[in-house]
Design a protein around this motif. Sequence first.
Motif, short mmCIF file in Angstrom:
data_model
loop_
_atom_site.label_atom_id
_atom_site.label_comp_id
_atom_site.label_asym_id
_atom_site.label_seq_id
_atom_site.Cartn_x
_atom_site.Cartn_y
_atom_site.Cartn_z
N THR A 146 40.43 78.83 49.53
CA THR A 146 40.05 79.95 48.67
C THR A 146 39.18 79.45 47.53
O THR A 146 38.25 80.14 47.09
CB THR A 146 41.31 80.64 48.13
OG1 THR A 146 42.14 81.03 49.23
CG2 THR A 146 40.95 81.87 47.31
N GLY A 147 39.45 78.22 47.08
CA GLY A 147 38.61 77.61 46.05
C GLY A 147 37.17 77.47 46.50
O GLY A 147 36.23 77.64 45.71
N VAL A 148 36.96 77.15 47.77
CA VAL A 148 35.59 77.07 48.31
C VAL A 148 34.92 78.43 48.18
O VAL A 148 33.77 78.54 47.72
CB VAL A 148 35.61 76.62 49.79
CG1 VAL A 148 34.20 76.66 50.38
CG2 VAL A 148 36.18 75.21 49.91
N ALA A 149 35.62 79.49 48.57
CA ALA A 149 35.05 80.84 48.49
C ALA A 149 34.77 81.25 47.05
O ALA A 149 33.74 81.86 46.75
CB ALA A 149 35.99 81.84 49.17
N LEU A 150 35.69 80.92 46.14
CA LEU A 150 35.50 81.28 44.73
C LEU A 150 34.35 80.50 44.10
O LEU A 150 33.59 81.04 43.28
CB LEU A 150 36.80 81.05 43.96
CG LEU A 150 37.94 82.01 44.28
CD1 LEU A 150 39.24 81.54 43.63
CD2 LEU A 150 37.61 83.43 43.82
N ALA A 151 34.21 79.23 44.47
CA ALA A 151 33.10 78.43 43.95
C ALA A 151 31.77 78.97 44.44
O ALA A 151 30.78 79.04 43.68
CB ALA A 151 33.27 76.97 44.38
N VAL A 152 31.72 79.38 45.70
CA VAL A 152 30.51 79.98 46.25
C VAL A 152 30.22 81.31 45.54
O VAL A 152 29.06 81.62 45.23
CB VAL A 152 30.67 80.17 47.77
CG1 VAL A 152 29.65 81.17 48.31
CG2 VAL A 152 30.53 78.83 48.48
N LEU A 153 31.26 82.08 45.27
CA LEU A 153 31.08 83.33 44.53
C LEU A 153 30.41 83.06 43.18
O LEU A 153 29.45 83.75 42.80
CB LEU A 153 32.44 84.00 44.31
CG LEU A 153 32.46 85.16 43.32
CD1 LEU A 153 31.61 86.32 43.80
CD2 LEU A 153 33.90 85.63 43.06
#
Length: 443
Positions: A367-374
């Motif tokens: 989820t951290g990957v997705a939030l960083a991309v966001l």
Amino acid sequence: MEFKAWFQCINPDCQNRYELTDIVYRCRECDELLEVQHDMSLLKKRSAEEWRELFESRYRRNEWPYGSAVWGKRELVCPNVDNENIVSTYEGGTNLFWAERLGHQIGLNDLWVKQCGMAHTGSFKDLGMTVLVSMVKQMISGGKKIKAVACASTGDTSAALAAYCALAGMPAIVFLPKNKVSLTQLIQPITHGVLTLSLDTDFDGCMKLVQEVCLKNDIYLANSMNSLRIEGQKTISFEIVQQFNWEVPDFVIVPGGNLGNVSAVAKGFQMFHDLGLINKLPRLVCAQAERADPLYRSYKKGFKTFDSIQAKTTLASAIQIGDPVSYKKAIRALQAFDGIVEEATESELANAVGRANRTGLLCCPHTGVALAVLEKLVESGEIKKEDRVVVISTANGLKFTDFLSKYHTGQIEGVQSDYAFSPIELSAKYEDVRKAILERIEV
């Protein structure tokens, strides 16, 4: 009304069909992947309003098996399974969390996190596994010779397979890469009494081996190249729409490893659109870890080529995959949904988790990957302040307490923990406690 579904080759020049009871994972003619197709002409005999009313009447109720958010849409998922063969843990219906504080911090008014980790085994994999194991039970009841069900896993798939096979009383085997899954993920198949093989290789090596074992030994393959799994996972999109009162977000961000979930999310939205249940499609974003980013590299070249890579060790262990099986499906989905692929470094993903957890979430590194991309897409202006954005959180943060502990104690090599927080050790004296509180909190 009787509905129909079947396997179909994804190669547009082939399109061979197979029954869902056939033990087949690739087209026997051209060796391409398969996908489940539904007879849409039959489904369209019901109006969009009739479907909405039916789905609302079932959602989270107790009539078996329709209280499950997967089987409450069984006509759109897997109509070929008899109710008595459904293996369900009342999966789905996970929280769509309004991340108001986090959104305001990064410049968004309408940020939501779909918490798929609030599930029976702690990840979104339950959604696909209920369909696959139910279909195996259906096949066995019809006389198919299946000795066991097996999967290669980076942790979450094995947990889901173990639980659902234990529930069904069905033998299962999991292939795990040694020292590459968390202790919590490792203990899940073990505690369910499932044969657990810890192999001295990475996920891609496990995947090659499990395919060979299944092919030669009457063992059924449970990885996402088996498109029955995708049918359950596409209900993430169904849920998001229903939880938004039948409205569609502007962006959906999905962590990407083996890439089955990217195509599943797209398929769910597309199916609802084709049935008239929604009138637009969201933009789809696939978020990859920089150390396991073959799709991102392909995206940067306009998807003209795709080359597998040797994935490097990443904190986002579940998506540490360099040779994803479902890349063609993912590329097709991203092209249809005006999609974006972006990546996150180890520092970016770790600090995205640290920041999000300060606002009340409890995120896994994926989820951290997705939030960083966001954050990157907001900073670049691709995502605007007024856009409604949903981040798919794939697993429960409690599965990754070792990662969280190392983050907050500064033990992750190469990562500066910007949001680290530690307990304060004090004597059990009032004045010492009072002083510590007053130094840090305005009372």
